[in-house]
Design a protein around this motif. Sequence first.
Motif, PDB file in Angstrom:
ATOM      1  N   VAL A 127       6.665  -5.012  -4.802  1.00 37.65           N
ATOM      2  CA  VAL A 127       7.877  -4.192  -4.775  1.00 37.65           C
ATOM      3  C   VAL A 127       8.769  -4.597  -5.945  1.00 37.65           C
ATOM      4  O   VAL A 127       9.064  -5.780  -6.138  1.00 37.65           O
ATOM      5  CB  VAL A 127       8.627  -4.366  -3.443  1.00 37.65           C
ATOM      6  N   SER A 152       8.585   1.131  -5.210  1.00 45.15           N
ATOM      7  CA  SER A 152       7.641   0.844  -4.134  1.00 45.15           C
ATOM      8  C   SER A 152       6.426   0.099  -4.676  1.00 45.15           C
ATOM      9  O   SER A 152       6.251  -0.060  -5.876  1.00 45.15           O
ATOM     10  CB  SER A 152       7.217   2.147  -3.461  1.00 45.15           C
ATOM     11  N   THR A 153       5.562  -0.374  -3.791  1.00 44.22           N
ATOM     12  CA  THR A 153       4.339  -1.054  -4.207  1.00 44.22           C
ATOM     13  C   THR A 153       3.374  -0.058  -4.841  1.00 44.22           C
ATOM     14  O   THR A 153       3.430   1.146  -4.594  1.00 44.22           O
ATOM     15  CB  THR A 153       3.669  -1.737  -3.007  1.00 44.22           C
TER      16      THR A 153
END
Length: 485
Positions: free
Chosen positions: A423, A402-403
Motif C-alpha cells: 500500500v 492500493s496494493t
Amino acid sequence: MAVAVCLAAIPLVAQVRAVPDSILKARADSIARADSVVGFLPQAEVPLLTEVGMTHRWNRDSLFSAGALTLADFLDRVPGLTSLRANYYIAPQVGSYNGDVSRVRLFLDGIELEPLDSRSGGVPDLTLFPVAALEELVVERGANELRLHMRSWRGPLRVSAQTRADVYTGDNRSNTFRGFYAKRAQNGFAVQAMLQQRSTDDRRIGGDGDATTALVRVGLVRPRWSLDGTVVRVRYAQQSLSIFPLLAFADLGRPIPRFDQVQRDAYLRLAFGDVTKGAWLQVIAASRQNKENSPRREADATRGFAADTGSRADTTRSRTQYVATVGWASPRATISVTERLRLGENETLHQPSARAGFNFGRLSIAAYAERNPFDEVTRGDIFVRMQPTARIAVTGAASYGSTGALRLPRDTTDSLELTFLPVAKAVRGEIAVKVGKLWLQAGGVLRDSAVLRGPRLFNRALPVLIEGRAVGATFSATGAFFKGF
C-alpha cells in the motif's frame, strides 16, 4: 476683428488635424483586422497548484531566461527531488522523488510520455525531451509522485511570420543551434516548425554525443474549435562513458555503453472550447515510437554492468494512446474527467482519471485520482494550501495507493519478475513565512514502505529493493533575496 479671426481659425485648425487622425485610425483598424487572431490552437489543461512563492510553473519566457538545458535543471528546484546525472548535457539524467526514480512522470499536451527504450527500465531520461519545444512547464508535487505537465509551443500565431534563431556555445565543446518559425493564414490555417541541434564533446571521461530535435505542427484555428497535428522527433546518440578514466589501465570497463536511438511522438488533437473557462472537450489520437540502433549489451558479473558486444541491436517499440477529456473551468473551480486508452505489445489498457481544483483565495484545495493499468493500483492525491495572512501559509499533500503487482527486472538481464507492491501511503506538510519578498519554507515528508527501482540507465545491475517507512525534511527559500537577485 481679432475675435473674428480667432473664431475662423478654430474650425480651420480642427479640420487640418482631423485629416491625418482619421487616416491613421483607418490604417490601424485595417492592420488590426488583417492580423487579428480569431482563435488559438488547443492547449492541455494544467492542475491547480497549491505551492507558495514560486509555484513551479514556467512560461516560455521563463523557460528561456532560466538558463536550463534539460528538464532536470528545472526539477532541481523542487523540494523532495534529487537529480542523478552521469555527465553534462547529453549523458543520462534521472529524477528521484522521495528516493524513488519511478515516481517522476511526464505529460505532453495531455499525453503521457511512457519510456519505451530498452535501457531505461521504465524510468524516463530527463535529457531526451527538449525544453525549447515547450510553451509552459508545470510541476505537480504530490506526496508520493511528481508529475510534469508540459504544453508544447503554440505561437504566437499571426498573419506575419514569427521567426527566431538562437546560438549557444560553451566549454567541453558544447554547442546548441535552434530556430523557430510560426505563421497563420487569413483562413485560420496555421503552421509551426522548430529545429534544434545540440552536441558536446568531453574528451576526459566520455558520455558526449549529439541530439537533433524537430517539431512540426499544422492546424486549423476557429473561434469555437480548433484542430492540430503535431510531430516531435528526437534523434539521440550518446558515446560510451567511463567512471574511472584515470584508471583505464585497470580495465574497469565502461558502465554506461554507447546508445543511439530515434524517438518520435505524433498526435492529432481536436478541441472544443477553452480549458481556462467554461465547458471544453479534447480528443487526442497519439503514437509513440522508439527505435534503437545500439551495440548489444550483455551482463558482466565480474564488473556489475552491461558490456558492449560487436553486434548491434535494431529494436523498435511503439504504443498508441487515445485520450478523451471533458471538463469545466472558472476562476474559482476546475473539474475534468479523462479516459486514456493504450494499445501496444498485444495488450489494451484503460486508464481513467479525474481532477478537481477549488481556489477560494486564502484556501485552495485540489484532488487527483487515477486507475493505473500497469500495476493495477488505484491512486489518489489531495493538495491543500491555507494562507490566513499575506505572510504566513501552510501547505500539505497526502497520497494513497492500493496494493498491486508489477513485472520488474530483478538482475542485469531483461527478464521480468512479478513484484507485489505494498500500500502506497505518503504525506507531506510545510509552513512558509514571508520575510520581505522572500518565502522561507520548512516541512517534512513521511513515506510508507515502497518498492524502489534502481536507475538502470546508469547501471543495469542495480536491484529492485523493498524499503520500509522513511521520514525526511525539506527546506527552501524562494523569491527576491536582494534587489535583482
